[in-house]
Design an enzyme around this catalytic site. Structure first.
Site, mmCIF file in Angstrom:
data_model
loop_
_atom_site.group_PDB
_atom_site.id
_atom_site.type_symbol
_atom_site.label_atom_id
_atom_site.label_comp_id
_atom_site.label_asym_id
_atom_site.label_seq_id
_atom_site.Cartn_x
_atom_site.Cartn_y
_atom_site.Cartn_z
ATOM 1 N N GLU A 498 41.436 -60.320 -2.851
ATOM 2 C CA GLU A 498 42.813 -60.369 -3.383
ATOM 3 C C GLU A 498 43.399 -61.780 -3.375
ATOM 4 O O GLU A 498 44.513 -62.012 -2.914
ATOM 5 C CB GLU A 498 43.725 -59.400 -2.608
ATOM 6 C CG GLU A 498 43.428 -57.955 -2.944
ATOM 7 C CD GLU A 498 44.509 -56.990 -2.497
ATOM 8 O OE1 GLU A 498 45.607 -57.435 -2.131
ATOM 9 O OE2 GLU A 498 44.244 -55.787 -2.521
HETATM 10 C C1 LIG Z 1 34.139 -57.382 -0.229
HETATM 11 C C2 LIG Z 1 34.838 -57.719 -1.486
HETATM 12 C C3 LIG Z 1 35.580 -56.777 -2.164
HETATM 13 C C4 LIG Z 1 36.155 -57.075 -3.401
HETATM 14 N N1 LIG Z 1 36.769 -56.094 -4.127
HETATM 15 C C5 LIG Z 1 37.103 -56.352 -5.418
HETATM 16 C C6 LIG Z 1 37.527 -55.318 -6.287
HETATM 17 O O1 LIG Z 1 37.630 -54.160 -5.908
HETATM 18 N N2 LIG Z 1 37.811 -55.625 -7.569
HETATM 19 C C7 LIG Z 1 37.710 -56.906 -8.051
HETATM 20 O O2 LIG Z 1 37.947 -57.117 -9.213
HETATM 21 N N3 LIG Z 1 37.366 -57.924 -7.235
HETATM 22 C C8 LIG Z 1 37.031 -57.688 -5.949
HETATM 23 N N4 LIG Z 1 36.628 -58.705 -5.132
HETATM 24 C C9 LIG Z 1 36.729 -60.096 -5.609
HETATM 25 C C10 LIG Z 1 37.771 -60.887 -4.786
HETATM 26 O O3 LIG Z 1 39.033 -60.311 -4.938
HETATM 27 C C11 LIG Z 1 37.867 -62.377 -5.097
HETATM 28 O O4 LIG Z 1 38.578 -62.596 -6.257
HETATM 29 C C12 LIG Z 1 36.589 -63.030 -5.315
HETATM 30 O O5 LIG Z 1 35.708 -62.702 -4.268
HETATM 31 C C13 LIG Z 1 36.727 -64.542 -5.315
HETATM 32 O O6 LIG Z 1 35.639 -65.030 -6.022
HETATM 33 P P1 LIG Z 1 34.356 -65.648 -5.325
HETATM 34 O O7 LIG Z 1 34.018 -64.862 -4.135
HETATM 35 O O8 LIG Z 1 33.352 -65.789 -6.388
HETATM 36 O O9 LIG Z 1 34.857 -67.058 -4.836
HETATM 37 P P2 LIG Z 1 35.106 -68.344 -5.725
HETATM 38 O O10 LIG Z 1 36.088 -68.066 -6.779
HETATM 39 O O11 LIG Z 1 33.806 -68.943 -6.106
HETATM 40 O O12 LIG Z 1 35.822 -69.285 -4.691
HETATM 41 C C14 LIG Z 1 35.095 -69.965 -3.673
HETATM 42 C C15 LIG Z 1 36.074 -70.744 -2.817
HETATM 43 O O13 LIG Z 1 36.760 -71.697 -3.628
HETATM 44 C C16 LIG Z 1 38.139 -71.575 -3.418
HETATM 45 N N5 LIG Z 1 38.852 -71.892 -4.649
HETATM 46 C C17 LIG Z 1 38.630 -71.426 -5.883
HETATM 47 N N6 LIG Z 1 39.514 -71.962 -6.738
HETATM 48 C C18 LIG Z 1 40.313 -72.772 -6.013
HETATM 49 C C19 LIG Z 1 41.410 -73.619 -6.311
HETATM 50 N N7 LIG Z 1 41.882 -73.768 -7.545
HETATM 51 N N8 LIG Z 1 41.969 -74.317 -5.318
HETATM 52 C C20 LIG Z 1 41.497 -74.218 -4.067
HETATM 53 N N9 LIG Z 1 40.479 -73.447 -3.728
HETATM 54 C C21 LIG Z 1 39.873 -72.731 -4.693
HETATM 55 C C22 LIG Z 1 38.373 -70.143 -3.014
HETATM 56 O O14 LIG Z 1 39.551 -70.030 -2.236
HETATM 57 C C23 LIG Z 1 37.133 -69.855 -2.195
HETATM 58 O O15 LIG Z 1 37.355 -70.258 -0.878
HETATM 59 C C24 LIG Z 1 36.070 -58.397 -3.903
HETATM 60 C C25 LIG Z 1 35.370 -59.377 -3.196
HETATM 61 C C26 LIG Z 1 34.736 -59.052 -2.008
HETATM 62 C C27 LIG Z 1 33.947 -60.112 -1.311
#
Ligand SMILES: Cc1cc2nc3c(=O)[nH]c(=O)nc-3n(C[C@H](O)[C@H](O)[C@H](O)COP(=O)(O)OP(=O)(O)OC[C@H]3O[C@@H](n4cnc5c(N)ncnc54)[C@H](O)[C@@H]3O)c2cc1C
Length: 868
Positions: A498
């Site tokens: 989220e």
């Molecule tokens: C267990 C789990 C359950 C989930 N459930 C759902 C769901 O039900 N439905 C759904 O749609 N999604 C879901 N998600 C997705 C979740 O909500 C996140 O949006 C998603 O995991 C973030 O993308 P990423 O993990 O690829 O990280 P990335 O986007 O690759 O980010 C990696 C890091 O970079 C940082 N970062 C990225 N952009 C910036 C910025 N501009 N400035 C500073 N820092 C930045 C982030 O904070 C993070 O620390 C889930 C994820 C997990 C792990």
């Protein structure tokens, strides 16, 4: 000399009006009166009046001001301000500004704040917490769920559906519970104290997803079909936004749908051909209906002139041909259902779009509008619930576990952890109460929800780390008797979901806060984008001069706060909390001032200076967290015994806030401006330090002794003293150990021996024989010893038991806490009575075996061993 004195008097009069944020008219009258009196006293002559007229007339006469000043300012503004993208615009427009707006105003109105009605449960909501919630907590066997089944039992799933746990947000007319946000929060707090798999399984359908979206945007047909089915669990929803290529940058999803004609139910209909690859989708493996976000394109113009319609949300039934769904991810050993969803060229009718064809391309706005409510509730509440349970458990454990012949909780190093755990738990509960009260008042607090999500999950991470350190090996060795290790493993999940935390802190809190909460920034942006030139200039003039007055006011307020240390500001209470109100008043002015200066100096580039934004966001966040603490203290009757928590939380927030302020000033790219800002807001250095050892000692004491303050901290959690409830057992053992301590001292004194406080059962027999204690007291000591052993023991396993099996036949381990130390532990009469009803529940709950998963042990773990 006389002239200088009168000039200073006029400036002082202006300063007071600016400080009070009076209207332009009142300011002019006050200054004019001072000028007239000054003239009568020979302080001013004709020159002074000419200068006064040159300054005041253009500023106060709108046509002159607009043509000579505002027009130029508008041209400059347009040249430096970057264009806002549609997705940004929609994110900014979604949601409402609430108490966060006051905190940004430089002059928060504390009377108004304390008049916000306290969140309360209805009788029905309370009954749900005391009934179904309590029962489902009792049904949980964490070891079985996490280590054996990798799922909730069939019986828990059914119980959740039958009791409408998935329907807390669904309106009554559709068969839902229609609970308040506060009630949802309390339910999730309770469940999170028992099982992260349980709380996330319940949390997701009640958060942003099909249920919420349908209620707001669904067509009547969609609502009538899906909502009653979702309410009783005939449909299990999930919501799929995240793609492998688009995580945090969710607006960039590559998933698409092409509007076209196709065959559906034997007829040719207008529909979409969808291609998507989603991952991390919670509940997807078991979902029956998938909420899907994708970008809709209409290359053949079948819907109109627009080719790229934009992000669209649709509901895709699980049995749709070509839908690939069911595989699971394995998130950090906390096996709630989560997995990928994929599809290639799947044809579905346009009626699958949530809200129908009319809502094609409106998906991003829909998501942004709904996100703020769910994000205010689910993750913050789960974090707060976990925090409350762990605060009590770690306090009890610290008192029961002894090393160096004393409870470990009496050692100063452990007190530091306990102080932090207790203080954080108090604060987190306060924040969930305030934020959900806001949601129940109709707010969609987008900035506040980001603050809650970030800070409560981070504080939870701190609590879990501290608790692990205090528990030592007890927290590390997994098994049916470990209530902590899985929380430690799983804590990064809530950091990531989220809105990942780095992004949330660095971009969202201040990025949106400065736009939304600042009284003039958004007005200026909107004015600058107006098409009608006259209207544009008029609106911009109003906004920009309001902004200038606002900045001047906050400059005076900041200077006054710096000089007086806030001592002369007003506070709504005259007790020990008054100083916090006064300080926050000053920091609010500082925040507004620094925001204005940064925007003025850095312009649009402030958006890219994430670390500066993050620190300004920290100031806003700590003001919000602190105000939630003060509100909780007031709502709970300003109980003197709770003050250690209040002092800890306030000092923690305000020292963090000052740290952010200091770091911001130190790192400001223009050192001269940075120095000038420091002179205005922090001329004598920081005023707050981290909470003192004395406060943390007091909190550690509260957590280790049964008392009403401790009860208030853990209120609402599953602490019932019954078989199988590790937290309830800790509470009972704490009570018994505390009662035993004077008996133990008496025995040692009579025997003239300095004994270790172990083997209390043997010692009780000896003391009974020698007539030192009564038989009731001996029984108490035996019960305390059994509980003590249950508390300090950990599970061990045969080597084979730990080997993972691919066998489809799995034995269910009998080793819940209730079997550990069975030979030595006698349940209390209350526990005996309650265990009878539990046994009844279990006789039904163990009838069906779960289908096997790949990760299962070959044999059941053994947890009966006792040690001393
Ligand atoms: C267990 C789990 C359950 C989930 N459930 C759902 C769901 O039900 N439905 C759904 O749609 N999604 C879901 N998600 C997705 C979740 O909500 C996140 O949006 C998603 O995991 C973030 O993308 P990423 O993990 O690829 O990280 P990335 O986007 O690759 O980010 C990696 C890091 O970079 C940082 N970062 C990225 N952009 C910036 C910025 N501009 N400035 C500073 N820092 C930045 C982030 O904070 C993070 O620390 C889930 C994820 C997990 C792990």
């Amino acid at each position: 000399m006389n002239e200088l004195l009168w000039l200073l008097i006029v400036l002082a009069v202006y300063g007071v009006t600016a400080y009070k944020q009076t209207s332009t008219q009142t300011t002019l009258i006050a200054i004019s009166v001072a000028m007239v009196v000054g003239t009568a006293a020979d302080g001013f002559g004709i020159i002074a009046w000419i200068i006064f007229a040159i300054i005041v007339i253009p500023l106060s006469y709108a046509p002159v001001r607009r043509d000579f000043i505002s027009k130029r300012l508008l041209a400059f503004y347009k040249s430096v301000m970057p264009e806002m993208s549609t997705t940004e615009q929609e994110a900014i427009d979604a949601g409402t500004v609430w108490w966060d707006g006051d905190l940004f105003s430089g002059k928060p109105d504390w009377q108004k704040f304390h008049a916000i009605s306290q969140a309360r449960l209805t009788a029905e909501e309370q009954a749900f917490l005391d009934g179904p919630c309590e029962v489902v907590c009792r049904m949980v066997d964490e070891w079985q769920i996490n280590h054996v089944d990798a799922d909730l039992s069939d019986e828990i799933w059914q119980y959740l559906k039958d009791n409408k746990f998935f329907a807390m947000i669904i309106k009554k007319e559709y068969g839902g519970l229609a609970f308040s946000a506060f009630a949802q929060s309390r339910v999730l707090q309770k469940l999170a104290g028992v099982s992260a798999v349980l709380s996330s399984t319940v949390g997701v359908p009640n958060s942003l997803g099909p249920g919420e979206l349908l209620q707001h945007y669904g067509t009547k047909e969609q609502q009538d079909y899906y909502l009653p089915r979702l309410a009783v669990g005939d449909e299990i929803p999930c919501f799929a936004l995240t793609s492998p290529e688009a995580g945090s940058d969710a607006g960039a999803i590559p998933d698409y749908g092409i509007v076209c004609k196709g065959q559906f139910d034997g007829k040719e209909v207008l529909g979409m051909r969808l291609t998507f690859s989603k991952r991390y989708i919670t509940l997807a493996p078991v979902a029956t209906v998938i909420g899907l976000a994708f970008k809709l394109q209409d290359p053949d113009g079948l819907l109109g002139d627009t080719e790229d319609l934009g992000i669209t949300c649709a509901l895709i039934p699980r049995d749709t041909k070509g839908l690939d769904c069911g595989r699971r991810h394995f998130p950090l050993n906390v096996p709630f259902h989560n997995g990928p969803v994929r599809g290639k060229d799947i044809f579905v009718p346009l009626s699958y779009i949530i809200g129908g064809e009319a809502m094609a391309g409106k998906g991003w706005r829909m998501l942004m509008e709904c996100l703020s409510v769910g994000r205010c509730i689910t993750l913050p509440s789960s974090a707060a619930g976990g925090a409350k349970s762990l605060a009590l458990a770690t306090g009890a454990y610290s008192r029961i576990r002894r090393q160096f012949r004393m409870p470990i909780g009496q050692m100063e190093g452990v007190e530091e952890m306990l102080g932090r755990i207790g203080g954080n738990a108090y604060l987190m509960d306060a924040v969930t109460s305030l934020s959900t009260a806001g949601v129940d008042l109709g707010q969609k607090p987008s900035v506040i929800s980001a603050i809650c999500k970030y800070h409560l999950t981070e504080r939870m991470r701190q609590i879990v780390n501290d608790s692990m350190d205090v528990h030592g090996g007890k927290g590390i060795c997994l098994g049916p008797n470990n209530y902590l290790g899985r929380a430690y493993q799983g804590v990064p999940i809530s950091i990531t979901v989220e809105g990942a935390n780095i992004l949330t802190r660095n971009m969202m809190i201040f990025g949106q806060g400065a736009m939304r909460c600042h009284p003039f920034v958004l007005k200026e942006i909107y004015a600058s984008q107006m098409k009608d030139k006259d209207e544009q200039l008029e609106s911009f003039d109003e906004a920009v001069f309001g902004h200038i007055r606002f900045a001047i006011s906050n400059t005076f307020r900041s200077i006054w706060f710096s000089l007086s240390g806030g001592r002369l500001s007003s506070a709504p209470f005259k007790d020990e909390t008054a100083k916090y109100y006064r300080s926050m008043q000053g920091y609010s002015a500082n925040l507004a001032l620094l925001t204005d200066i940064s925007m003025g100096v850095l312009g649009g580039s402030l958006k890219r200076r994430e670390r500066l934004s993050a620190r300004l966001g920290d100031i806003l966040s700590n003001l919000y967290l602190g105000s939630a603490v003060l509100k909780r203290f007031d709502e709970q009757g300003r109980n003197h015994d709770d003050l250690p928590f209040v002092h800890w939380a306030m000092q923690d927030c305000l020292s963090d806030l000052e740290e952010a302020l200091d770091d911001f000033l130190r790192n400001f790219p223009n050192p001269v401006v940075g120095f000038a800002m420091r002179a205005l807001v922090l001329p004598f250095g920081k005023r707050y330090t981290a909470p003192s050892d004395v406060i943390e000692h007091k909190i550690a004491h509260i957590l280790q002794h049964p008392n009403s303050t401790r009860d208030r901290l853990g209120y609402g959690q599953y602490l019932t003293q019954e078989e199988g409830n590790l937290m309830g057992d800790l509470e009972l053992t704490l009570l018994n150990i505390v009662k035993c301590e004077p008996l133990f001292d008496k025995i040692c004194k009579k025997l003239g021996e300095k004994l270790p406080m172990t083997n209390l059962d043997t010692l009780a027999e000896r003391a009974l024989k020698e007539g030192i204690i009564s038989s009731e007291e001996a029984d108490l000591m035996k019960e305390a010893e059994a509980g003590r052993l249950r508390t300090i023991n950990v599970d061990d396993f045969d080597n084979q038991e730990l080997l993972m099996s691919t066998s489809s036949k799995v034995k269910k381990p009998a080793a819940k806490r209730k079997t550990a130390n069975k030979a030595k532990a006698e349940p209390t009469s209350k526990a005996k009575a309650e265990s009878a009803s539990k046994a009844k529940a279990e006789s039904t709950s163990k009838t069906k075996a779960k289908p096997a998963t790949k990760a299962q042990p070959k044999a059941k773990p053994k947890a009966e061993k006792t040690e001393s």
